[in-house]
Structures are given as structure tokens and as C-alpha cells.
Design an enzyme around this catalytic site. Structure first.
Site, PDB file in Angstrom:
ATOM      1  CG  ASP A  81       2.537   7.046   5.452  1.00  0.00           C
ATOM      2  OD1 ASP A  81       1.498   7.218   6.445  1.00  0.00           O
ATOM      3  OD2 ASP A  81       3.273   6.298   5.341  1.00  0.00           O
TER       4      ASP A  81
ATOM      5  CG  HIS B 238       1.139  -1.200   3.551  1.00  0.00           C
ATOM      6  ND1 HIS B 238       0.383  -2.206   3.397  1.00  0.00           N
ATOM      7  CD2 HIS B 238       0.664  -0.274   4.336  1.00  0.00           C
ATOM      8  CE1 HIS B 238      -0.566  -2.128   4.159  1.00  0.00           C
ATOM      9  NE2 HIS B 238      -0.395  -1.045   4.664  1.00  0.00           N
TER      10      HIS B 238
ATOM     11  NE  ARG C 116      -0.237  -3.369  10.448  1.00  0.00           N
ATOM     12  CZ  ARG C 116      -0.367  -2.421   9.976  1.00  0.00           C
ATOM     13  NH1 ARG C 116      -0.763  -2.624   8.578  1.00  0.00           N
ATOM     14  NH2 ARG C 116      -0.383  -1.323  10.104  1.00  0.00           N
TER      15      ARG C 116
ATOM     16  CD  GLN D   3      -2.833   2.059   2.057  1.00  0.00           C
ATOM     17  OE1 GLN D   3      -3.047   1.816   3.015  1.00  0.00           O
ATOM     18  NE2 GLN D   3      -3.611   2.773   1.175  1.00  0.00           N
TER      19      GLN D   3
ATOM     20  NE  ARG E 208      -5.310  -1.794   2.932  1.00  0.00           N
ATOM     21  CZ  ARG E 208      -4.838  -1.666   3.994  1.00  0.00           C
ATOM     22  NH1 ARG E 208      -4.412  -0.472   4.660  1.00  0.00           N
ATOM     23  NH2 ARG E 208      -4.158  -2.847   4.530  1.00  0.00           N
TER      24      ARG E 208
ATOM     25  CB  CYS F 156      -1.923   4.996   3.615  1.00  0.00           C
ATOM     26  SG  CYS F 156      -0.462   5.640   4.746  1.00  0.00           S
TER      27      CYS F 156
END
Length: 304
Positions: free
Chosen positions: A223, A139, A112, A142, A290, A262
Site C-alpha cells: 500500500d 477498511h 468514509r 477493501q 470492490r 489497494c
């Protein structure tokens, strides 16, 4: 290009390729469908038995760490959480050397990162598969959870009507748009000028009016407006995006739509308490997915 582990999608003989997972676009339709199918299964066995998975975190995350660690454990493996200070990616040690070191111990390297180029560098430096847990550009984990959730809520992905409201020029929106385009979902993005998705993708429409975007939507998604590393732009962003809050009035324009986020959410900014805590919110199902999509992605990378 060195020979790499894994197997080809086309079944041809010849060089075998590692199944890196850096962006949704690079997966292609077949790879994306395969991962989603695996994500719906709980009987994937223990392909990571006795093996490790490195989890490198330049950016912290509650959902990513917990979902990835549990996914690795469910596949029989041992996750190793690595904080940014332990490797100093690009400062204390080059991205290439970090990848080569971790490849000595682990079956998969997941990272990440702040800069997507570090992932590309790591993938090029080793034969061990590399998984993007988030970068400034993409991402994918996600987006996988998002599509899994969309399918559970609407019964399909192809033809599902999605609306994304807010900052379209971010990693979450880009990966969602790539996934929707590949699998035939209809995505409309509502953003102010200067905040739209720069990519042009089939099946993705961009508008400036949130009310137009959510018309007929089955899913409404947003988001945060200020992500990690954007604090200096906070005042400008909050002012530009203030009209794009997903509140009760906007959700009233699409009475059958579910709400997704998210997380983490900045309540009172991009979403109101009434929406995120309301009966049409599916954010906790999305958060649980997830873990399921991470398990599917890992299994796919291992050749499942």
C-alpha cells in the site's frame, strides 16, 4: 441499547440487532464468510428497490465511490453521494445529528471518515445500519475485496500464504490481518521498526526483512507509504520505507506469487512500474472486486 433492525446470527428470539459493518474483527468468522459467499453471487435480487443509501465522503475516493454506487444500483437502490462540505461532520453538525437526519431518508448510511469514532457515534445514534467505507482505523470493504481476490487466484483462503510489505500500521493492513486471522490465511507482514501492526493476531507473523516475508508467498501486497493526512510525515516515512519497495528483485523471490495493491499506487515508491503492470499483477481484478464485495456487504446488512 435500543431495539434495532436486522436478525440475529444465532437464531435466538429476542432483541433484533442492526447489522452495522464497522470493522472486520466485529464481523466474526461467520459474518465474514456470509459476506464473501454473497459477494460471489450476482443473483441477489433487488432488496434496495425504491430505497436510498447515503454515501458520506469526508475523504475522496474513485474506487469507493464507483464500487459503492454501482453496488447499490445493482441491488435496485438509489445512491446519494454526499461531499464533506454538505454535512460538515463534527463541525457544522454533530455526527449524531448527521446520522439521525440521513436515517430519515435512507436504508443504509455509509461513511468514509477521518476518525473511526465518528462511525461508532453514528451507529449508536440511529437504528439504520452504518457501513464503514474507510476510517483511520479500518477498511473492511477493501479487506473483503482482497479475500475475494485471494480465493479467485489461489482457490482458497484458509492456508493461503500472503505477504504484506511496507507500512503495517495502517487501516488496510489491519483489516487484511483481521480477515486473514479469522479465516485461516497465513499472513506475514514486513515493516521497519516503528511501522509494524500493533495488534497481535493468530496466523499473523511480523518480520523486518521483506525477503523473509515473501518466501513461499502466493500473494504479495503493498500500500502507499504516505496516506491522506500524513503529508507532514512524508519525508520521514519515505526514508524509513524505501527498502520495502516491491520491485522485480523482490518478486523474483516468489516466482508463483500474484501482486495486489489497494490503489491508488505511487509508482516508483512502494511499487515499481514493472511489477504493477506485469503479468503477475492482479490489481485490476482486485479493484473490480470492490464492487462485488460491496454488493455482498450491503446485502448482508439488509439480512440476506
Amino acid at each position: 441499547m435500543a431495539h434495532r433492525r436486522g436478525h440475529r446470527h444465532d437464531g435466538e428470539e429476542g432483541e433484533e440487532l442492526v447489522r452495522d459493518l464497522l470493522t472486520i474483527a466485529a464481523l466474526g468468522r461467520q459474518g465474514l464468510e456470509e459476506i464473501l459467499a454473497l459477494s460471489e453471487r450476482s443473483d441477489l435480487g433487488r432488496p434496495l428497490a425504491g430505497k436510498g443509501v447515503a454515501l458520506v465522503f469526508q475523504k475522496p475516493s474513485a474506487r469507493t465511490r464507483n464500487s459503492m454506487e454501482m453496488a447499490v444500483v445493482q441491488l435496485g437502490g438509489h445512491p446519494i453521494y454526499i461531499q464533506k462540505e454538505e454535512v460538515g461532520l463534527g463541525t457544522r453538525e454533530s455526527a449524531e445529528d448527521v446520522a439521525r437526519t440521513l436515517a430519515c431518508y435512507h436504508e443504509i448510511i455509509a461513511a468514509r471518515v477521518m476518525d473511526h469514532r465518528d462511525l461508532e457515534t453514528m451507529a449508536a445514534a440511529t437504528d439504520t445500519p452504518v457501513l464503514n467505507m474507510l476510517s483511520d482505523r479500518s477498511h473492511p470493504l477493501q479487506a473483503l475485496a482482497d479475500l475475494l481476490t485471494v480465493k479467485q487466484l489461489t482457490g482458497r483462503i484458509a492456508g493461503a500464504k500472503l505477504a504484506y510489505v511496507g507500512d503495517g500500521d495502517n487501516n488496510v493492513c489491519r483489516s487484511l490481518a483481521e480477515a486473514a486471522s479469522l479465516l485461516g490465511a497465513e499472513l506475514t507482514i514486513a515493516s521497519p521498526e516503528g511501522y509494524g501492526l500493533p495488534d497481535r493476531l493468530d496466523g499473523v507473523t511480523q518480520v523486518s526483512d521483506p525477503a523473509e516475508a515473501v518466501e513461499g508467498a502466493e500473494i504479495v501486497y503493498t500500500d502507499v507509504w504516505v496516506s491522506m493526512g500524513q503529508d507532514a510525515e512524508a519525508e520521514t516515512r519515505l526514508k524509513a520505507l524505501a527498502p520495502y519497495q516491491v520491485g522485480e528483485a523482490l518478486m523474483a523471490r516468489c516466482t508463483n506469487a500474484h501482486f495486489l495493491h489497494c490503489l491508488p499506487a505511487r509508482r516508483g515508491e512502494e511499487v515499481s512500474d514493472a511489477v504493477i503492470d506485469g503479468p503477475r499483477s492482479a490489481v485490476w481484478r482486485q479493484a473490480e472486486n470492490r464492487m462485488h464485495s460491496a454488493r455482498g456487504a450491503l446485502a448482508w446488512m439488509l439480512g440476506a
